[in-house]
Design a protein around this motif. Structure first.
Motif, mmCIF file in Angstrom:
data_model
loop_
_atom_site.group_PDB
_atom_site.id
_atom_site.type_symbol
_atom_site.label_atom_id
_atom_site.label_comp_id
_atom_site.label_asym_id
_atom_site.label_seq_id
_atom_site.Cartn_x
_atom_site.Cartn_y
_atom_site.Cartn_z
ATOM 1 N N ARG A 1 0.987 -1.356 0.021
ATOM 2 C CA ARG A 1 0.238 -0.173 0.332
ATOM 3 C C ARG A 1 0.573 1.079 -0.298
ATOM 4 O O ARG A 1 1.623 1.142 0.805
ATOM 5 C CB ARG A 1 -0.868 -0.002 1.221
ATOM 6 C CG ARG A 1 -1.748 1.472 1.417
ATOM 7 C CD ARG A 1 -2.816 0.985 2.596
ATOM 8 N NE ARG A 1 -3.861 1.808 2.740
ATOM 9 C CZ ARG A 1 -4.647 2.483 2.841
ATOM 10 N NH1 ARG A 1 -5.490 1.296 3.874
ATOM 11 N NH2 ARG A 1 -6.156 3.338 2.647
ATOM 12 N N VAL A 2 0.421 1.854 -0.762
ATOM 13 C CA VAL A 2 1.393 3.552 -1.020
ATOM 14 C C VAL A 2 1.097 4.113 0.243
ATOM 15 O O VAL A 2 -0.577 4.793 0.388
ATOM 16 C CB VAL A 2 1.500 4.031 -2.123
ATOM 17 C CG1 VAL A 2 2.012 5.643 -2.522
ATOM 18 C CG2 VAL A 2 1.823 3.010 -3.227
ATOM 19 N N GLY B 1 0.766 8.780 1.224
ATOM 20 C CA GLY B 1 1.854 10.131 1.826
ATOM 21 C C GLY B 1 2.532 10.502 2.792
ATOM 22 O O GLY B 1 3.622 9.314 3.533
ATOM 23 N N GLY C 1 0.447 10.581 5.356
ATOM 24 C CA GLY C 1 0.180 9.973 6.620
ATOM 25 C C GLY C 1 -0.826 10.915 6.902
ATOM 26 O O GLY C 1 -0.918 10.772 8.367
ATOM 27 N N SER C 2 -1.766 11.531 7.301
ATOM 28 C CA SER C 2 -2.286 12.840 6.869
ATOM 29 C C SER C 2 -3.391 12.921 7.035
ATOM 30 O O SER C 2 -4.456 13.768 7.833
ATOM 31 C CB SER C 2 -1.915 14.278 7.087
ATOM 32 O OG SER C 2 -2.538 14.276 5.640
ATOM 33 N N ASN C 3 -3.739 11.836 6.055
ATOM 34 C CA ASN C 3 -5.486 11.311 6.475
ATOM 35 C C ASN C 3 -5.567 9.859 6.729
ATOM 36 O O ASN C 3 -6.923 9.529 5.864
ATOM 37 C CB ASN C 3 -5.935 11.834 4.721
ATOM 38 C CG ASN C 3 -7.339 12.175 4.854
ATOM 39 O OD1 ASN C 3 -8.324 12.189 5.925
ATOM 40 N ND2 ASN C 3 -7.824 12.188 3.675
ATOM 41 N N PRO D 1 -1.846 20.169 5.228
ATOM 42 C CA PRO D 1 -0.326 18.593 5.391
ATOM 43 C C PRO D 1 -1.068 17.280 4.505
ATOM 44 O O PRO D 1 -1.516 17.807 3.885
ATOM 45 C CB PRO D 1 -1.439 18.037 7.105
ATOM 46 C CG PRO D 1 -1.910 18.925 7.415
ATOM 47 C CD PRO D 1 -2.555 19.655 6.428
ATOM 48 N N THR E 1 1.312 15.291 0.586
ATOM 49 C CA THR E 1 1.583 15.209 -0.410
ATOM 50 C C THR E 1 0.760 15.389 -1.273
ATOM 51 O O THR E 1 -1.014 15.082 -1.506
ATOM 52 C CB THR E 1 2.066 13.802 -0.951
ATOM 53 O OG1 THR E 1 1.373 12.820 -0.818
ATOM 54 C CG2 THR E 1 3.051 13.610 0.263
ATOM 55 N N GLY F 1 -8.873 20.275 0.146
ATOM 56 C CA GLY F 1 -10.198 21.439 -0.950
ATOM 57 C C GLY F 1 -9.951 22.307 0.372
ATOM 58 O O GLY F 1 -10.240 21.366 1.689
ATOM 59 N N ILE G 1 -0.223 7.280 -7.880
ATOM 60 C CA ILE G 1 -0.237 8.353 -8.382
ATOM 61 C C ILE G 1 0.948 9.085 -8.798
ATOM 62 O O ILE G 1 1.696 8.673 -7.118
ATOM 63 C CB ILE G 1 -0.967 8.853 -7.545
ATOM 64 C CG1 ILE G 1 -2.444 8.567 -8.040
ATOM 65 C CG2 ILE G 1 -0.643 10.736 -7.987
ATOM 66 C CD1 ILE G 1 -3.071 9.911 -6.465
ATOM 67 N N ARG H 1 -6.886 29.299 9.249
ATOM 68 C CA ARG H 1 -6.687 27.648 9.702
ATOM 69 C C ARG H 1 -6.236 27.674 11.796
ATOM 70 O O ARG H 1 -7.163 27.376 11.787
ATOM 71 C CB ARG H 1 -5.253 26.941 9.032
ATOM 72 C CG ARG H 1 -6.041 27.689 7.475
ATOM 73 C CD ARG H 1 -4.727 26.290 6.630
ATOM 74 N NE ARG H 1 -4.686 24.222 7.861
ATOM 75 C CZ ARG H 1 -5.671 23.701 6.586
ATOM 76 N NH1 ARG H 1 -6.459 24.573 6.277
ATOM 77 N NH2 ARG H 1 -6.071 22.384 6.753
HETATM 78 C C1 LIG Z 1 -4.345 19.290 11.159
HETATM 79 C C2 LIG Z 1 -4.696 18.299 9.750
HETATM 80 C C3 LIG Z 1 -5.264 20.098 8.762
HETATM 81 C C4 LIG Z 1 -6.060 18.818 7.656
HETATM 82 N N1 LIG Z 1 -6.794 19.864 6.614
HETATM 83 C C5 LIG Z 1 -7.216 20.006 5.540
HETATM 84 C C6 LIG Z 1 -8.061 20.922 4.874
HETATM 85 O O1 LIG Z 1 -7.966 21.851 4.520
HETATM 86 N N2 LIG Z 1 -8.396 20.184 3.498
HETATM 87 C C7 LIG Z 1 -7.924 19.047 3.403
HETATM 88 O O2 LIG Z 1 -8.557 18.360 2.095
HETATM 89 N N3 LIG Z 1 -7.719 18.048 3.352
HETATM 90 C C8 LIG Z 1 -7.207 18.262 5.080
HETATM 91 N N4 LIG Z 1 -6.580 17.041 5.549
HETATM 92 C C9 LIG Z 1 -5.984 16.187 5.303
HETATM 93 C C10 LIG Z 1 -4.987 15.517 4.634
HETATM 94 O O3 LIG Z 1 -4.250 16.969 4.957
HETATM 95 C C11 LIG Z 1 -4.937 15.346 3.148
HETATM 96 O O4 LIG Z 1 -6.217 14.809 2.489
HETATM 97 C C12 LIG Z 1 -3.822 14.906 2.427
HETATM 98 O O5 LIG Z 1 -3.633 15.497 1.060
HETATM 99 C C13 LIG Z 1 -3.067 13.700 2.559
HETATM 100 O O6 LIG Z 1 -2.152 13.375 1.490
HETATM 101 P P1 LIG Z 1 -0.957 12.364 2.478
HETATM 102 O O7 LIG Z 1 0.276 12.706 1.074
HETATM 103 O O8 LIG Z 1 -0.934 12.559 3.847
HETATM 104 O O9 LIG Z 1 -1.610 10.864 2.601
HETATM 105 P P2 LIG Z 1 -2.029 9.983 3.263
HETATM 106 O O10 LIG Z 1 -2.810 10.153 4.587
HETATM 107 O O11 LIG Z 1 -0.454 9.163 3.719
HETATM 108 O O12 LIG Z 1 -3.081 8.850 2.458
HETATM 109 C C14 LIG Z 1 -4.513 8.621 2.003
HETATM 110 C C15 LIG Z 1 -4.794 8.552 1.483
HETATM 111 O O13 LIG Z 1 -4.273 8.347 -0.199
HETATM 112 C C16 LIG Z 1 -3.070 7.199 -0.486
HETATM 113 N N5 LIG Z 1 -2.120 7.740 -1.621
HETATM 114 C C17 LIG Z 1 -1.490 8.618 -0.610
HETATM 115 N N6 LIG Z 1 -0.192 8.715 -1.712
HETATM 116 C C18 LIG Z 1 -0.738 7.846 -2.602
HETATM 117 C C19 LIG Z 1 -0.414 8.031 -4.497
HETATM 118 N N7 LIG Z 1 0.652 8.489 -4.904
HETATM 119 N N8 LIG Z 1 -0.833 7.238 -4.938
HETATM 120 C C20 LIG Z 1 -2.017 6.291 -4.763
HETATM 121 N N9 LIG Z 1 -2.811 7.183 -2.785
HETATM 122 C C21 LIG Z 1 -2.523 7.276 -2.230
HETATM 123 C C22 LIG Z 1 -3.355 6.169 0.718
HETATM 124 O O14 LIG Z 1 -3.740 5.276 -0.143
HETATM 125 C C23 LIG Z 1 -4.203 6.806 1.414
HETATM 126 O O15 LIG Z 1 -5.424 6.030 1.167
HETATM 127 C C24 LIG Z 1 -5.532 17.790 7.595
HETATM 128 C C25 LIG Z 1 -4.915 16.997 7.871
HETATM 129 C C26 LIG Z 1 -4.388 17.301 9.184
HETATM 130 C C27 LIG Z 1 -3.775 16.155 9.642
#
Ligand SMILES: Cc1cc2nc3c(=O)[nH]c(=O)nc-3n(C[C@H](O)[C@H](O)[C@H](O)COP(=O)(O)OP(=O)(O)OC[C@H]3O[C@@H](n4cnc5c(N)ncnc54)[C@H](O)[C@@H]3O)c2cc1C
Length: 308
Positions: free
Chosen positions: A49-50, A52, A54-56, A115, A117, A127, A172, A199
């Motif tokens: 599993r991929v 980024g 880990g913020s969601n 937060p 990728t 968004g 992706i 924010r």
């Molecule tokens: C304090 C805080 C505030 C936030 N505010 C917002 C906000 O305003 N708006 C918003 O939309 N979100 C927000 N989020 C949620 C989060 O930041 C977003 O969803 C972010 O885009 C997740 O990116 P990530 O790299 O951490 O993904 P991850 O948490 O690592 O992964 C999320 C999902 O995406 C998949 N994934 C990750 N990378 C890839 C890849 N390269 N290819 C295929 N699948 C992939 C993973 O398998 C997983 O299922 C917030 C989070 C925090 C902690």
């Protein structure tokens, strides 16, 4: 040569800072390495599993039995003249927002302070403040079984916190974005400052979380009639979107806590970890919220986060 590590605590790789370990984990930064990592998982008969930043996600207490892959191509190339931006999926969304704004391009300021990728942001069509990934993304490059495939904007099936990448396998690896040049009267750097201030003023500070736990609720026309009787404000119903933070607050759940997991007293749609929190505490709070909101408003909340 891949540097595959064993028993890697995923609490150190997710913003919730909770949950178990990955049996195997590897960071890669090219498509060749990514293919090698996927092949390694196949040969060793483990799932992969991929992730980024880990913020969601919420990592379960049991952790992940397979191979976690971090795709770390962090490249960001902005062409100021044409407004096209090429990004690697491992680039931090907030860093990309800064690069775009510094180049005098507009439309991606909303991503300041988000937060994670670009890969994670495209996956969930992230968004904020009225903007979404789909407004600036033109093409998404994905590694699939047969190699790299490019999806044009209208093939990405972007919707509210959703995309085709949520339901179709593939990694992706990058994207092409496009942003228009800002008018003289509109300074993208100033706009980013405003977004960041908003924010800071509205989100909990200093406690680990995964951002909003649930999607905002999009009622059907039939549900709107019922919700009018339950004093849901007309502006939410007219927009066909009810902020889940409001539903949770109206259900009297702000501050509700199980173990270390607490519904933030600042923002009802954030669950924060107050320390020594188990993943099961978070899941128990999620279930309680769903049950109370279902009982009070007759609506079924859906998680925005993914469970690992
Ligand atoms: C304090 C805080 C505030 C936030 N505010 C917002 C906000 O305003 N708006 C918003 O939309 N979100 C927000 N989020 C949620 C989060 O930041 C977003 O969803 C972010 O885009 C997740 O990116 P990530 O790299 O951490 O993904 P991850 O948490 O690592 O992964 C999320 C999902 O995406 C998949 N994934 C990750 N990378 C890839 C890849 N390269 N290819 C295929 N699948 C992939 C993973 O398998 C997983 O299922 C917030 C989070 C925090 C902690």
């Amino acid at each position: 040569m891949l540097d595959i590590k064993e028993n890697v605590p995923l609490s150190e790789h997710s913003t919730f800072h909770i949950g178990g370990a990955a049996r195997y984990a590897v960071a890669v930064s090219t498509v060749d390495e990514l293919q090698e990592a996927i092949a390694w998982a196949k040969i060793n008969k483990v799932t992969w599993r991929v992730l980024g930043s880990g913020s969601n996600v919420l990592v379960s207490d049991a952790g992940y039995k397979g191979l976690i892959i971090w795709y770390r191509d962090k490249s960001v190339n902005v062409d100021e003249e044409s407004g096209f931006i090429e990004v690697g999926a491992g680039a931090l969304t907030a860093v990309v927002a800064g690069a775009i704004a510094r180049a005098g391009l507009t439309g991606f300021e909303w991503a300041a302070g988000v937060p994670g990728t670009i890969g994670g942001a495209i996956y969930g069509n992230a968004g904020a403040s009225g903007g979404e990934m789909k407004d600036s993304v033109r093409e998404v490059h994905v590694l699939e079984k047969k190699g790299i495939k490019t999806y044009k904007l209208d093939e990405c099936e972007f919707a509210y916190r959703s995309s085709r990448f949520k339901t179709n396998p593939g990694v992706i690896v990058g994207a092409t974005m496009k942003c228009p040049r800002a008018e003289n009267s509109n300074d993208p750097m100033e706009k980013m400052k405003e977004v960041l201030k908003y924010r800071m003023d509205t989100q909990p500070k200093g406690l680990a979380s995964s951002g909003c736990i649930f999607k905002n609720y999009e009622p059907t026309d039939d549900e709107i009639l019922e919700l009018q009787k339950k004093n849901v404000p007309e502006n939410f119903l007219a927009a066909h979107r009810i902020p889940t933070g409001w539903l949770i607050e109206q259900s009297g759940l702000k501050g509700f806590q199980i173990g270390g997991a607490q519904i933030s007293p600042v923002h009802g749609n954030f669950i924060v970890s107050t320390g020594d929190t188990k993943s099961s505490d978070i899941l128990a709070v999620i279930e309680q919220v769903k049950s109370v909101v279902r009982e009070k408003f007759g609506v079924e909340l859906e998680e925005e986060i993914s469970i690992v």
